[in-house]
Design a protein around this motif. Structure first.
Motif, PDB file in Angstrom:
ATOM      1  N   HIS A  46       0.693  -1.282   0.097  1.00 29.01           N
ATOM      2  CA  HIS A  46       0.059  -0.108   0.021  1.00 29.01           C
ATOM      3  C   HIS A  46       0.834   1.304  -0.137  1.00 29.01           C
ATOM      4  N   SER A  47       0.536   2.226  -0.776  1.00 31.05           N
ATOM      5  CA  SER A  47       1.495   3.321  -1.146  1.00 31.05           C
ATOM      6  C   SER A  47       1.397   4.126   0.470  1.00 31.05           C
ATOM      7  N   VAL A  48       0.676   4.296   1.227  1.00 30.29           N
ATOM      8  CA  VAL A  48       0.745   4.994   2.540  1.00 30.29           C
ATOM      9  C   VAL A  48       1.552   4.156   3.421  1.00 30.29           C
ATOM     10  N   LEU A  49       1.106   2.843   3.693  1.00 30.39           N
ATOM     11  CA  LEU A  49       1.775   1.860   4.695  1.00 30.39           C
ATOM     12  C   LEU A  49       3.380   1.531   4.162  1.00 30.39           C
ATOM     13  N   ASP A  99      -7.979  -0.414   6.250  1.00 29.39           N
ATOM     14  CA  ASP A  99      -8.420   1.093   6.012  1.00 29.39           C
ATOM     15  C   ASP A  99      -8.087   1.987   7.358  1.00 29.39           C
ATOM     16  N   ASP A 100      -8.381   1.274   8.458  1.00 27.78           N
ATOM     17  CA  ASP A 100      -7.999   1.999   9.854  1.00 27.78           C
ATOM     18  C   ASP A 100      -6.560   2.065   9.938  1.00 27.78           C
ATOM     19  N   LEU A 101      -5.644   1.129   9.461  1.00 28.62           N
ATOM     20  CA  LEU A 101      -4.318   1.392   9.719  1.00 28.62           C
ATOM     21  C   LEU A 101      -3.602   2.251   8.800  1.00 28.62           C
ATOM     22  N   VAL A 102      -4.340   2.380   7.604  1.00 25.37           N
ATOM     23  CA  VAL A 102      -4.034   3.243   6.652  1.00 25.37           C
ATOM     24  C   VAL A 102      -4.020   4.848   7.105  1.00 25.37           C
ATOM     25  N   ALA A 103      -5.397   4.960   7.524  1.00 26.15           N
ATOM     26  CA  ALA A 103      -6.126   6.272   7.968  1.00 26.15           C
ATOM     27  C   ALA A 103      -5.179   6.649   8.957  1.00 26.15           C
ATOM     28  N   VAL A 104      -4.831   5.720  10.078  1.00 26.68           N
ATOM     29  CA  VAL A 104      -4.031   6.215  11.476  1.00 26.68           C
ATOM     30  C   VAL A 104      -2.548   6.630  10.836  1.00 26.68           C
ATOM     31  N   VAL A 105      -1.971   5.787   9.876  1.00 28.13           N
ATOM     32  CA  VAL A 105      -0.382   6.068   9.428  1.00 28.13           C
ATOM     33  C   VAL A 105      -0.733   7.510   8.694  1.00 28.13           C
ATOM     34  N   GLN A 106      -1.582   7.803   7.981  1.00 24.36           N
ATOM     35  CA  GLN A 106      -1.877   8.994   7.470  1.00 24.36           C
ATOM     36  C   GLN A 106      -1.857  10.155   8.186  1.00 24.36           C
ATOM     37  N   GLY A 107      -2.871   9.910   9.334  1.00 23.78           N
ATOM     38  CA  GLY A 107      -2.930  10.904  10.397  1.00 23.78           C
ATOM     39  C   GLY A 107      -1.452  11.195  11.218  1.00 23.78           C
ATOM     40  N   GLU A 108      -0.852  10.219  11.454  1.00 24.15           N
ATOM     41  CA  GLU A 108       0.464  10.333  12.352  1.00 24.15           C
ATOM     42  C   GLU A 108       1.500  10.989  11.333  1.00 24.15           C
ATOM     43  N   LYS A 109       1.375  10.915  10.075  1.00 24.63           N
ATOM     44  CA  LYS A 109       2.290  11.293   9.056  1.00 24.63           C
ATOM     45  C   LYS A 109       1.875  13.092   8.937  1.00 24.63           C
ATOM     46  N   GLU A 110       0.698  13.255   8.957  1.00 26.66           N
ATOM     47  CA  GLU A 110       0.536  14.731   8.852  1.00 26.66           C
ATOM     48  C   GLU A 110       0.544  15.396  10.058  1.00 26.66           C
ATOM     49  N   LYS A 111       0.424  14.803  11.339  1.00 27.18           N
ATOM     50  CA  LYS A 111       0.869  15.487  12.677  1.00 27.18           C
ATOM     51  C   LYS A 111       2.322  15.758  12.802  1.00 27.18           C
ATOM     52  N   ALA A 112       3.237  14.896  12.212  1.00 29.89           N
ATOM     53  CA  ALA A 112       4.621  14.959  11.917  1.00 29.89           C
ATOM     54  C   ALA A 112       4.905  16.047  11.054  1.00 29.89           C
ATOM     55  N   LEU A 113       4.470  16.140  10.109  1.00 28.97           N
ATOM     56  CA  LEU A 113       4.615  17.197   9.061  1.00 28.97           C
ATOM     57  C   LEU A 113       4.241  18.654   9.571  1.00 28.97           C
ATOM     58  N   ASP A 114       3.160  18.841  10.177  1.00 26.62           N
ATOM     59  CA  ASP A 114       2.754  19.890  10.952  1.00 26.62           C
ATOM     60  C   ASP A 114       3.675  20.353  12.041  1.00 26.62           C
ATOM     61  N   ARG A 115       4.389  19.442  12.780  1.00 26.27           N
ATOM     62  CA  ARG A 115       5.326  19.753  13.562  1.00 26.27           C
ATOM     63  C   ARG A 115       6.469  20.312  13.097  1.00 26.27           C
TER      64      ARG A 115
END
Length: 574
Positions: free
Chosen positions: A443-446, A514-530
């Motif tokens: 998966h492209s995100v995972l 699906d939930d794992l993809v959403a969670v990883v994507q969310g953690e990546k966005e948080k890291a990017l914001d920081r």
């Protein structure tokens, strides 16, 4: 002509000379004995030092010494008055947090700390039981729990309930009173022995679970070592990924334990390190099929050769592999080490195997088997007390009285599912595991954040985060908020999913991915914001992250031990 007596002065000197000579002899003998004892003492130290250096190597021995000094220094630091008080405050906060999560409270929650004055009616009991069953929990029926519940279908539960009802008062310690339970237990052991290709001499016993099965294997090996080789300071060698029950056995039975690294990328035990650690006190070698953290099967054929060469028992822990391991080939999947002869009693060095029938054998919880190559090995785990005033006493394992109902439930489950049922279940479970594994790899995100630990071949898939900005423990906590109960790992930090039948239901694994993809994507966005804000990388805010992050960073685990004690105490708060 008679000889004249010696003068008194000469007699006295002669007697003193004899006494002095005897004293000198005693003193000389004492010195010889003292020197022998000292030499034996030095020889003992040199012998232990030799085996220690051979087992760890020069650099490894220095590292062991360094870690020991580091650990003790840190323990002294934690005991400083100011530090100790701060640690105590944090532990109280953690304990309160545990109680809030685990102990129900608030309106509508009843607590019973004393017997009711009058017996409850069936209606009262039914109402309260329904209320307890409706308590907030993880929905294992939807396949959202890693491990824990391995079957759960109503058809099997009905069979188990009927069998357990019929034998609810049965106790196999009274074999003459409950002959049917004795028969069922013997047949359960025989069927499991056949699954694992035991020879005609094979023997075994049922236990309360995998931990007791492992305890019995370690006890048998210890007793064998003492009985046959007079080993009074027993040692065993286990992989670092072996189950914690081996640590418990070492603690209970006073067996010195050596743990051997299972290095990346394969996470298979280093057999060369095992060989170097073998010494005259070694009573047991251990391999996992598979191990709990990563679902990896150790090199059992190589361990078997070692066991034969050094005439040491080899235990294979197949508690997690259970009935899936012997069914892999029939389900169309590669069986680990098949080209080298397999992982079970087909390997001549394997002397014992632990198998959890309450996992992928789908029996009620509280069922496991310990299998031996011969009856003598089983006899070493027996406890017999012929001089007890209550009569001659004997028990095959740790427990005296045992629940015959669970044995009946296990026997009924095995007969109801049958070989075809286990093969079909193996196909579903391993296929689902491959689906999760492939999603993480493709998966492209995972695949940009997660990587599989080792090459799992059974029912478990473990993964880690290789992105320094994202903690795998934060991913575990985020999945928990989505009602997924996954298992956190350490050394290295990771998370694993043990696939069970409920997880093979339509839609369950898709929901997980699906939930794992959403969670990883969310953690990546948080890291990017920081990163955009120029702030530091903040990880480890959730409960899993805090516990395992702390455990992995501290050289001394006493704080973690205290947290676990607080957790265990909380379990008994009414």
């Amino acid at each position: 002509m008679g000889s004249s007596p010696l003068p008194v002065s000469l007699q006295s000197k002669f007697q003193r000379s004899q006494s002095t000579s005897r004293l000198r002899d005693y003193h000389g003998n004492f010195n010889i004995l003292r020197n022998i004892i000292f030499a034996l003492f030095v020889l003992r130290i040199l012998r232990k030092s030799f085996y220690f250096l051979r087992g760890h190597g020069l650099i490894g021995s220095i590292l062991v010494l360094y870690h020991s000094i580091h650990k003790n220094a840190y323990k002294m630091f934690l005991n400083l008055p100011g530090v100790r008080s701060q640690v105590s405050k944090q532990l109280e906060i953690a304990k309160k947090d545990m109680e809030d999560k685990l102990v129900p409270s608030g309106p509508g929650t009843n607590h019973y700390r004393h017997l009711p004055k009058e017996p409850w009616t069936k209606e009262q009991l039914h109402t309260e039981l329904e209320s307890l069953a409706a308590m907030k929990r993880t929905r294992w029926e939807e396949g959202k729990v890693s491990g824990a519940v391995y079957h759960g279908e109503s058809s099997l539960l009905d069979i188990q309930s009927e069998a357990m009802r019929l034998f609810s008062v049965a106790n196999p310690i009274h074999a003459d009173v409950f002959p049917a339970v004795r028969k069922m237990e013997a047949e359960v052991v025989a069927m499991v022995l056949a699954l694992f290709n035991a020879p005609e001499s094979g023997a075994g016993a049922t236990t309360s679970g995998g931990t007791e099965s492992i305890l019995m294997a370690c006890l048998s090996a210890r007793q064998k070592g003492y009985s046959e080789r007079r080993i009074t300071e027993p040692e065993m060698i286990i992989p670092s990924t072996a189950h914690a029950a081996f640590h418990k056995a070492a603690n209970y039975f006073k067996i010195k334990m050596h743990t051997v690294a299972c290095p990346a990328p394969d996470y298979v035990v280093d057999v060369n390190r095992v060989r170097r650690l073998i010494n005259p006190n070694t009573v047991l070698l251990v391999g996992s099929a598979p191990n709990y953290p990563h679902g990896i099967v150790d090199n059992i054929p190589a361990l078997s050769k070692l066991a034969l060469a050094y005439k040491i028992p080899l235990h294979v822990d197949c508690c997690l592999g259970s009935f899936i391991m012997p069914c892999l080939a029939k389900a169309g999947f590669p069986s680990p080490w098949a080209e080298e002869g397999g992982f079970d009693f087909r390997q001549p060095g394997v002397t014992s195997i632990s198998v959890d029938t309450h996992k992928y054998g789908f029996a009620p919880k509280g069922n496991s088997c310990i299998l031996y190559r011969n009856r003598q090995l089983r006899e070493y785990q027996y406890f017999i007390c012929p001089e007890w005033s209550g009569g001659v006493y004997g028990s095959p394992s740790i427990a005296g009285s045992r629940p015959g109902a669970l044995i009946a439930g296990c026997w009924a489950s095995m007969m109801f599912v049958g070989e075809k049922g286990y093969v079909d279940a193996t196909h579903k479970i391993v296929t689902t595991k491959l689906t999760i594994e492939n999603a993480i790899k493709e998966h492209s995100v995972l695949k940009e954040t997660l990587s599989i630990l080792g090459r799992p071949m059974v029912s478990v898939v473990a993964f880690e985060s290789f992105d320094p900005a994202i903690s795998v423990y934060d991913i575990a906590d985020a999945m928990s908020k989505r009602q997924w109960h996954l298992n956190s790992l350490q050394d290295p930090p990771g998370v694993h999913v043990a696939v069970t039948l409920p997880m093979t239901k339509p839609g369950a694994v898709d929901s997980l991915i699906d939930d794992l993809v959403a969670v990883v994507q969310g953690e990546k966005e948080k890291a990017l914001d920081r990163l955009k804000a120029g702030g530091p990388i903040e990880k480890g805010k959730g409960s899993s992250a805090q516990l395992y992050g702390v455990a992995g960073s501290l050289p001394d685990k006493s704080i973690v031990e205290k947290m676990v004690v607080a957790y265990l105490d909380t379990l008994y708060k009414a």
